[in-house]
Design an enzyme around this catalytic site. Structure first.
Site, short mmCIF file in Angstrom:
data_model
loop_
_atom_site.label_atom_id
_atom_site.label_comp_id
_atom_site.label_asym_id
_atom_site.label_seq_id
_atom_site.Cartn_x
_atom_site.Cartn_y
_atom_site.Cartn_z
CG ASP A 116 -4.63 -7.58 4.19
OD1 ASP A 116 -4.08 -8.43 3.48
OD2 ASP A 116 -4.40 -6.34 4.06
CG ASP B 183 -0.09 -3.08 11.63
OD1 ASP B 183 0.80 -3.87 11.22
OD2 ASP B 183 0.11 -1.85 11.77
CB VAL B 184 1.55 -8.79 11.08
CG1 VAL B 184 0.41 -9.58 10.45
CG2 VAL B 184 2.44 -8.15 10.03
CG ASN C 90 0.83 -14.34 2.11
OD1 ASN C 90 1.60 -14.76 1.26
ND2 ASN C 90 0.02 -13.30 1.91
CE1 TYR D 15 10.32 -9.54 0.41
CE2 TYR D 15 11.73 -10.63 -1.21
CZ TYR D 15 10.51 -10.53 -0.54
OH TYR D 15 9.50 -11.41 -0.83
CE LYS E 75 9.44 -12.52 2.41
NZ LYS E 75 8.15 -13.00 2.95
CB THR F 29 1.17 -10.59 -6.58
OG1 THR F 29 2.38 -9.88 -6.26
CG2 THR F 29 1.40 -12.08 -6.41
#
Ligand code: NAD
Length: 254
Positions: A40, A56-57, A83, A148, A152, A183
Site C-alpha cells: 500500500d 505504489d502500483v 485491490n 471510473y 473497471k 469503506t
C-alpha cells in the site's frame, strides 16, 4: 462447513490492503491461516500479523521491489489480491486527460504491474489464485462515473484474458464486483456531498437489499475465490452488490 484454517500453509499479497476492502480481506485471509503481506501507499498502520510493505502500483520498480520482499518474507506467493484502486466522478466532459491517465494507471495498469511481478512466484504454487477487485460499475451504467466505469470495465475484460492466458499454468484468475461498500472511500464521497445523509440514503436505496455492502462481505467473497475450495472457478465475476446487477424490483409499497 467452513474450515477455519483452510489457507494454512498458503501465502497472500493484497494491494491496497491498508484500508477498506483490502484491509478486511487481508485480515480474513490471515484468520483463515494464510501468511499475508499488504502492499500500500500508506502501510504503516497495518495491524499484525499482517506484513505491511510500502508500494505504489503506478511505479513498476516499486511494485517489483515490494513483491520480491513479500515473497522472501512469506516464503513465496500463492494468492494475489489486486485491490488498490481510486475513484473518479463525472461525465466524460468533467475529467481532464491527466485524470484519465491517472485512474487507468492505478486501476488497470496497477493490476498488470503487480501480477506481472508476482507471476514467477505464482507459477511455483500448487494453489495459485489471483482475485481482482472490479465493480458493479463494470456491468451497469451508473451516472457520473464515466472514467471510473471505463477503468473497471477494463478490469473485467483483463480478468477474463488473464484467466485464459494462465489457466494451463494452474493459475486461476477471477474478480469480485462489489456494489456500494461502506469503506473510508465511500465515507469521503459522502463527506463531499451537499447533503451526506440524503446521499447515503440514495446509495442504500439503489441496492435492492436496501443497505450498503460491508467490507467484510466483499472480503468473504474474495477469500472464497482465492481458496482451494474454488479450485474449478476461473474467469468469473462474482457480484457482491445486494442484488444491484441482477434484480429488477417493483417500487416498495408505502
Ligand atoms: P479505500 O480508499 O478504503 O482503500 C484503498 C486503498 O488503496 C488505500 O489503502 C490506498 O492507500 C490504496 N492505494 C490507492 N492508490 C494506491 C497506489 N497507487 N498504490 C498502492 N496502494 C494504493 O477504498 P475501498 O473502498 O476499500 O476500495 C478498494 C477497491 O474496491 C478499489 O479497487 C475500488 O475501486 C473497489 N470498489 C470499491 C467500492 C466501494 O463502494 N467502496 C465499490 C466497488 C469497488
Amino acid at each position: 462447513m467452513t474450515d477455519r484454517n483452510e489457507l494454512a500453509g498458503l501465502t497472500a499479497v493484497v494491494t491496497g490492503g491498508a484500508s477498506g476492502i483490502g484491509l478486511a480481506t487481508a485480515r480474513l485471509l490471515a484468520a483463515r491461516g494464510a501468511a499475508v503481506a499488504v502492499l500500500d501507499l500508506a502501510p504503516d498502520g497495518v495491524p499484525g500479523p499482517l506484513t505491511g510493505l510500502r508500494a505504489d502500483v503506478t511505479d513498476d520498480d516499486s511494485v517489483r521491489g515490494a513483491v520480491r520482499v513479500a515473497a522472501e518474507v512469506l516464503g513465496g506467493i500463492d494468492i494475489l489480491v489486486n485491490n488498490a484502486g481510486i475513484g473518479a466522478t463525472g461525465t466524460i466532459e468533467d475529467n481532464a486527460d491527466e485524470a484519465w491517465h491517472r485512474v487507468l494507471d492505478v486501476n488497470v495498469l496497477g493490476i498488470v504491474r503487480t501480477t506481472r511481478a508476482a507471476l514467477p512466484y505464482l507459477r511455483l504454487s500448487g494453489a495459485a489464485a489471483v482475485v481482482n477487485t472490479c465493480s458493479i460499475a463494470a456491468t451497469a451504467g451508473l451516472p457520473q462515473r464515466a472514467l471510473y466505469s471505463a477503468s473497471k470495465g477494463a478490469v473485467l475484460s483483463l480478468t477474463l484474458a488473464m484467466a485464459a492466458d494462465h489457466v494451463r499454468e494452474g493459475i486461476r484468475v477471477n474478480c469480485v464486483n462489489p456494489g456500494t461498500v461502506d469503506t473510508p472511500w465511500v465515507g469521503r464521497l459522502l463527506d463531499g456531498a451537499a447533503d451526506p445523509a440524503t446521499e447515503r440514503a440514495a446509495l442504500e436505496a439503489r441496492q435492492p437489499s436496501g443497505r450498503l455492502v460491508s467490507a467484510d462481505e466483499v472480503a468473504a467473497a474474495i477469500t472464497y475465490l482465492a481458496s482451494p475450495a474454488a479450485g474449478s472457478i476461473t474467469g468469473t465475476a462474482l457480484a457482491v452488490d445486494g442484488g444491484m446487477a441482477g434484480l429488477r424490483l417493483r417500487p416498495a409499497r408505502t
